[in-house]
Design an enzyme around this catalytic site. Structure first.
Site, PDB file in Angstrom:
ATOM      1  CB  CYS A 166       6.321   4.640  12.299  1.00 48.34           C
ATOM      2  SG  CYS A 166       6.258   4.395  10.508  1.00 48.34           S
ATOM      3  CB  CYS A 209      23.962  16.496  17.051  1.00 43.62           C
ATOM      4  SG  CYS A 209      23.457  14.940  16.300  1.00 43.62           S
ATOM      5  CD  GLU A 228       8.688  -6.970   4.218  1.00 42.30           C
ATOM      6  OE1 GLU A 228       8.091  -6.530   5.205  1.00 42.30           O
ATOM      7  OE2 GLU A 228       9.294  -6.237   3.398  1.00 42.30           O
ATOM      8  CD  GLN A 250       9.322  -2.283  15.187  1.00 37.51           C
ATOM      9  OE1 GLN A 250       9.440  -1.088  15.406  1.00 37.51           O
ATOM     10  NE2 GLN A 250       8.383  -2.759  14.376  1.00 37.51           N
ATOM     11  CG  ASP A 307       4.816  -2.636  11.971  1.00 35.56           C
ATOM     12  OD1 ASP A 307       4.682  -1.394  11.912  1.00 35.56           O
ATOM     13  OD2 ASP A 307       5.842  -3.185  12.416  1.00 35.56           O
ATOM     14  CB  CYS A 310      23.478  14.560  24.076  1.00 37.60           C
ATOM     15  SG  CYS A 310      24.697  14.173  22.813  1.00 37.60           S
ATOM     16  CB  CYS A 360      25.589   9.557  20.172  1.00 43.62           C
ATOM     17  SG  CYS A 360      23.875   9.169  19.843  1.00 43.62           S
TER      18      CYS A 360
HETATM   19  C1  LIG Z   1       7.442  -0.641   9.752  1.00 48.12           C
HETATM   20  S1  LIG Z   1       8.194  -1.982   8.934  1.00 48.12           S
HETATM   21  C2  LIG Z   1       7.589  -3.301   9.915  1.00 48.12           C
HETATM   22  C3  LIG Z   1       8.285  -4.609   9.756  1.00 48.12           C
HETATM   23  C4  LIG Z   1       7.987  -5.656  10.817  1.00 48.12           C
HETATM   24  N1  LIG Z   1       6.582  -5.727  11.157  1.00 48.12           N
HETATM   25  C5  LIG Z   1       8.828  -5.442  12.048  1.00 48.12           C
HETATM   26  O1  LIG Z   1       8.270  -5.096  13.105  1.00 48.12           O
HETATM   27  O2  LIG Z   1      10.043  -5.633  11.989  1.00 48.12           O
HETATM   28  C6  LIG Z   1       7.275  -2.034   7.453  1.00 48.12           C
HETATM   29  C7  LIG Z   1       7.612  -3.176   6.542  1.00 48.12           C
HETATM   30  O3  LIG Z   1       6.776  -3.053   5.381  1.00 48.12           O
HETATM   31  C8  LIG Z   1       7.519  -3.427   4.255  1.00 48.12           C
HETATM   32  N2  LIG Z   1       6.870  -2.788   3.096  1.00 48.12           N
HETATM   33  C9  LIG Z   1       7.010  -1.514   2.654  1.00 48.12           C
HETATM   34  N3  LIG Z   1       6.196  -1.289   1.598  1.00 48.12           N
HETATM   35  C10 LIG Z   1       5.537  -2.446   1.366  1.00 48.12           C
HETATM   36  C11 LIG Z   1       4.555  -2.851   0.413  1.00 48.12           C
HETATM   37  N4  LIG Z   1       4.101  -1.992  -0.511  1.00 48.12           N
HETATM   38  N5  LIG Z   1       4.077  -4.110   0.462  1.00 48.12           N
HETATM   39  C12 LIG Z   1       4.525  -4.977   1.405  1.00 48.12           C
HETATM   40  N6  LIG Z   1       5.446  -4.650   2.339  1.00 48.12           N
HETATM   41  C13 LIG Z   1       5.954  -3.407   2.315  1.00 48.12           C
HETATM   42  C14 LIG Z   1       8.934  -2.971   4.551  1.00 48.12           C
HETATM   43  O4  LIG Z   1       9.884  -3.730   3.798  1.00 48.12           O
HETATM   44  C15 LIG Z   1       9.035  -3.218   6.042  1.00 48.12           C
HETATM   45  O5  LIG Z   1       9.561  -4.482   6.309  1.00 48.12           O
END
Ligand SMILES: C[S@@+](CC[C@H](N)C(=O)[O-])C[C@H]1O[C@@H](n2cnc3c(N)ncnc32)[C@H](O)[C@@H]1O
Length: 415
Positions: free
Chosen positions: A364, A66, A290, A243, A338, A60, A143
């Protein structure tokens, strides 16, 4: 001073051990001999005396200034090995080990979601990423990370910055590439009056945005900003989590399916807008949980709009404060987890108490993942494997998918 780099830190800086303590040098690699002036434990402009065989020419043109990328000077093989080693080290710190299998590297120009910053300048406006460890903005029209659709709206974002950023402040653009065009959610813009609303809506029209939301207020909706999750079509709320790349999402979903594919009743926890829940609902009943009610509503609307899915239910719930309890978890054959960077400390305790047979854990953050893995292993789970899914190409971010299974009673621990 001349030093030899022995390892990389978590932000990707090279580290040399010296009698005076560690010296950090950006954009260097293990094994490299470098030279430069040491100031406060850093060599900020190192001359590379002996380059590593893993050093490559950064693709890049913005890389020098950057801060969006940290590892473009390293070969893909080196980055893959380094990310695997970070995961291994995090596990070892918890007394764990596991096979780390396939690495899925997203191609260049595949990032479909990004947050860019904008600022007015004497000549007009700049929109891009911040420079390394700095408030300075770097324009990044070439980019190598972002999808072409996102790069194509940069001129429109500069125009929006001129129109709607305050004179001194910074404005933030959350961008997602969607089936209907680019979805733009702005925060930190001027409070819009009628003429500004009109100009911004006209800008969205001219540049083909799917949607423009300004400080939380929808100003233009030209086409549905939808995503496909399996058979379902979902319209995520403005700025919602997605994602980072489509390729990364596919690799994560494949890894999740490899763990929970045979289950007939599933819970998807931290489910977002249904990235995993909706594709999995082709084969299993899914209960999605969620924290964000708008994302739950989007998921449910997506499920309603398609036939052929098994039963999909969902609830908005704070899983840190109110994790699903054993009496709620007992009906599931498997759980998908997740969580955000903090991990799922409270939830894994309840999963362990419920003795859910299978767990697909997407993370992550290797450190919170390893902490949660230790808690699961302590109550009888085996960490079967980990796959790295590098959807943050050239950055130090790490994403992984793992499989946990409940060991038969009396079997030896995998620690
Ligand atoms: C890494 S993302 C994963 C979302 C989904 N699995 C995807 O792959 O698109 C984490 C998710 O956890 C939610 N989140 C964050 N804190 C939370 C909590 N205390 N209780 C429930 N959900 C939560 C966020 O809004 C987000 O959508």
């Amino acid at each position: 001073m001349k030093v030899t780099i022995t390892r990389l830190g978590h932000l990707g800086d090279g580290i040399a051990e010296t009698p005076e303590g560690p010296v950090f040098a950006p954009r260097t690699l293990p094994g490299e001999v470098i030279e430069g002036e040491v100031l406060a434990g850093r060599i900020d402009a190192p001359a590379i005396v002996t380059p590593s065989p893993d050093r490559v020419r950064p693709p890049c043109p913005h890389y020098r200034t950057c801060g969006g990328c940290a590892l473009q000077h390293a070969s893909d093989g080196f980055v893959a090995r380094w990310k695997a080693e970070v995961v291994r080290t995090a596990l070892a710190a918890q007394g764990l080990q596991a096979p780390i299998g396939a690495e899925h590297l997203s191609p260049p120009a595949s990032r479909r979601r990004a947050v860019l910053a904008g600022r007015r300048t004497k000549a007009g406006a700049m929109v891009g990423f911040h420079a390394r460890a700095s408030e300075t903005l770097v324009d990044a029209p070439d980019c190598r990370v972002l999808r072409p659709e996102l790069l194509a709206v940069l001129p429109a974002l500069r125009a929006a910055t001129v129109l709607g950023a305050s004179r001194k402040g910074e404005i933030s653009f959350a961008l997602s590439a969607t089936d209907g065009g680019v979805d733009v959610a702005v925060s930190g813009g001027r409070e819009p009056d009628a003429p500004l609303r009109q100009s911004l809506a006209a800008l969205a029209e001219t540049h083909g945005f799917a949607r423009l939301v300004w400080n939380g207020e929808p100003l233009a909706l030209r086409r549905p900003p939808s995503q496909h999750f399996g058979l379902a079509r979902v319209e995520p709320p403005p700025g919602a989590f997605l994602q980072a790349t489509r390729e990364g999402e596919a690799a994560l979903l494949a890894a999740v399916k490899a763990t929970v594919g045979g289950a007939s009743r599933l819970a998807d926890l931290f489910a977002g807008c249904g990235t995993f829940a909706l594709p999995l609902a082709s084969q299993a009943e899914v209960h999605a949980v969620e924290g964000d009610p708008a994302m739950v509503a989007a998921l449910l609307a997506g499920a309603r709009g398609v036939s052929g899915l098994k039963n999909v239910s969902a609830e908005a719930r704070d899983l840190f404060r109110r994790p699903l309890l054993p009496e709620e978890l007992g009906r599931f054959d498997a759980v998908v987890l997740d969580p955000p960077r903090a991990g799922a400390e409270a939830q894994v305790v309840e999963i362990g108490r419920a003795a859910v047979p299978l767990l697909a854990y997407v993370s992550c953050n290797p450190v919170s993942f390893a902490r949660d893995a230790r808690a699961l292993v302590a109550v009888g789970y085996q960490l079967d494997w980990i796959e790295l899914v590098d959807q943050f190409r050239w950055s130090t971010h790490i994403e992984l998918a793992a499989r946990f299974s409940l060991r038969p009673r009396g079997a030896a621990s995998g620690r």
